[in-house]
Design a protein around this motif. Structure first.
Motif, mmCIF file in Angstrom:
data_model
loop_
_atom_site.group_PDB
_atom_site.id
_atom_site.type_symbol
_atom_site.label_atom_id
_atom_site.label_comp_id
_atom_site.label_asym_id
_atom_site.label_seq_id
_atom_site.Cartn_x
_atom_site.Cartn_y
_atom_site.Cartn_z
ATOM 1 N N MET A 1 0.818 -1.193 0.000
ATOM 2 C CA MET A 1 0.000 0.000 0.000
ATOM 3 C C MET A 1 0.861 1.256 0.000
ATOM 4 S SD MET A 1 -3.097 0.504 -0.192
ATOM 5 C CE MET A 1 -4.144 1.879 -0.198
ATOM 6 N N LYS A 3 3.436 1.786 -1.649
ATOM 7 C CA LYS A 3 3.806 2.082 -3.028
ATOM 8 C C LYS A 3 2.769 2.998 -3.683
ATOM 9 C CE LYS A 3 3.140 -1.123 -6.401
ATOM 10 N NZ LYS A 3 3.419 -2.321 -7.200
ATOM 11 N N TYR A 4 1.510 2.745 -3.427
ATOM 12 C CA TYR A 4 0.435 3.544 -4.031
ATOM 13 C C TYR A 4 0.376 4.936 -3.406
ATOM 14 C CZ TYR A 4 -0.796 -1.128 -5.499
ATOM 15 O OH TYR A 4 -0.748 -2.384 -6.024
ATOM 16 N N LYS A 7 3.527 7.008 -4.757
ATOM 17 C CA LYS A 7 3.425 7.420 -6.161
ATOM 18 C C LYS A 7 2.417 8.540 -6.355
ATOM 19 C CE LYS A 7 5.260 3.696 -8.807
ATOM 20 N NZ LYS A 7 5.196 3.034 -10.066
ATOM 21 N N ASN A 8 1.445 8.647 -5.477
ATOM 22 C CA ASN A 8 0.407 9.666 -5.597
ATOM 23 C C ASN A 8 0.419 10.621 -4.410
ATOM 24 O OD1 ASN A 8 -0.733 8.520 -8.013
ATOM 25 N ND2 ASN A 8 -1.508 6.883 -6.708
ATOM 26 N N TYR A 76 -7.188 10.726 -6.486
ATOM 27 C CA TYR A 76 -6.299 9.825 -5.748
ATOM 28 C C TYR A 76 -6.866 8.403 -5.732
ATOM 29 C CZ TYR A 76 -3.752 7.753 -1.894
ATOM 30 O OH TYR A 76 -2.990 6.910 -1.130
ATOM 31 N N LYS A 79 -6.564 6.815 -9.284
ATOM 32 C CA LYS A 79 -5.191 6.440 -9.646
ATOM 33 C C LYS A 79 -4.718 5.219 -8.856
ATOM 34 C CE LYS A 79 -3.367 10.549 -11.651
ATOM 35 N NZ LYS A 79 -2.115 11.091 -12.081
ATOM 36 N N CYS A 80 -5.051 5.164 -7.570
ATOM 37 C CA CYS A 80 -4.658 4.000 -6.769
ATOM 38 C C CYS A 80 -5.363 2.740 -7.254
ATOM 39 C CB CYS A 80 -4.957 4.239 -5.295
ATOM 40 S SG CYS A 80 -3.803 5.356 -4.510
ATOM 41 N N LYS A 82 -6.402 2.141 -10.285
ATOM 42 C CA LYS A 82 -5.775 1.772 -11.561
ATOM 43 C C LYS A 82 -4.472 1.019 -11.344
ATOM 44 C CE LYS A 82 -6.819 5.074 -15.195
ATOM 45 N NZ LYS A 82 -6.334 6.263 -15.883
ATOM 46 N N MET A 83 -3.662 1.547 -10.437
ATOM 47 C CA MET A 83 -2.383 0.901 -10.160
ATOM 48 C C MET A 83 -2.587 -0.485 -9.551
ATOM 49 S SD MET A 83 -0.262 4.168 -8.684
ATOM 50 C CE MET A 83 1.034 3.157 -8.022
ATOM 51 N N LEU A 84 -3.561 -0.608 -8.665
ATOM 52 C CA LEU A 84 -3.839 -1.894 -8.027
ATOM 53 C C LEU A 84 -4.309 -2.914 -9.053
ATOM 54 C CD1 LEU A 84 -3.920 -3.320 -5.294
ATOM 55 C CD2 LEU A 84 -6.283 -2.579 -5.081
ATOM 56 N N ASP A 87 -1.331 -3.980 -11.185
ATOM 57 C CA ASP A 87 -0.458 -4.894 -10.455
ATOM 58 C C ASP A 87 -1.085 -6.286 -10.333
ATOM 59 O OD1 ASP A 87 1.404 -2.919 -10.184
ATOM 60 O OD2 ASP A 87 0.924 -2.474 -8.088
#
Length: 118
Positions: A1, A3-4, A7-8, A76, A79-80, A82-84, A87
Motif C-alpha cells: 500500500m 507504493k500507491y 506514487k500519488n 487519488y 489512480k490507486c 488503476k495501479m492496483l 499490479d
C-alpha cells in the motif's frame, strides 16, 4: 500500500490540504453566525450587513475548497485503483501455467472485478 501512497503523494497531500482549509472555513462560518446573532440582538443593522457579507463569502469559499477536496480525493482513489488493478493483472500474467489452470477462470475474474473494488 505504501507504493500507491508514495506514487500519488502530491495528490494525497493536496486533498488533505483542501480538507484542512474546508474545515477552517466551516469553523469560521459557525463563529460568524454566532456574531451575527449577537449583533442582531443589539440592533446594529450596519454591522449585521457587514457580517452577513463575510458569512456569504466564507460559505462560498468553503464550498469551493470542498469541491477541490472532492476532486483530489477522487483523483487519488482512481489512480490507486488503476495501479492496483494493473499490479493484480501483471501478477496473474506472471503465474506459471500449471497454477493458472488449477483455478477456475471465474475466480480470477471475480477477484479482478469485485474484490479490487472493495
Amino acid at each position: 500500500m505504501k507504493k500507491y501512497i508514495y506514487k500519488n503523494k502530491y495528490i494525497l497531500v493536496s486533498a488533505m490540504f483542501f480538507s484542512f482549509i474546508t474545515t477552517i472555513f466551516a469553523i469560521g462560518v459557525q463563529f460568524i453566525k454566532g456574531d451575527i446573532l449577537d449583533i442582531a440582538v443589539s440592533k446594529n443593522l450596519n454591522l449585521v450587513i457587514v457580517y452577513s457579507i463575510i458569512l456569504i463569502t466564507l460559505v462560498l469559499l468553503e464550498c469551493l475548497t470542498n469541491y477541490f477536496f472532492n476532486q483530489y480525493r477522487m483523483k487519488y482513489a482512481i489512480k490507486c485503483a488503476k495501479m492496483l488493478r494493473k499490479d493484480y493483472f501483471d501478477c496473474i500474467l506472471n503465474h506459471p501455467v500449471k497454477e493458472f489452470v488449477k483455478k477456475n477462470t471465474s475466480d480470477y475474474i471475480t477477484k479482478f472485478s469485485n474484490d479490487l473494488e472493495i
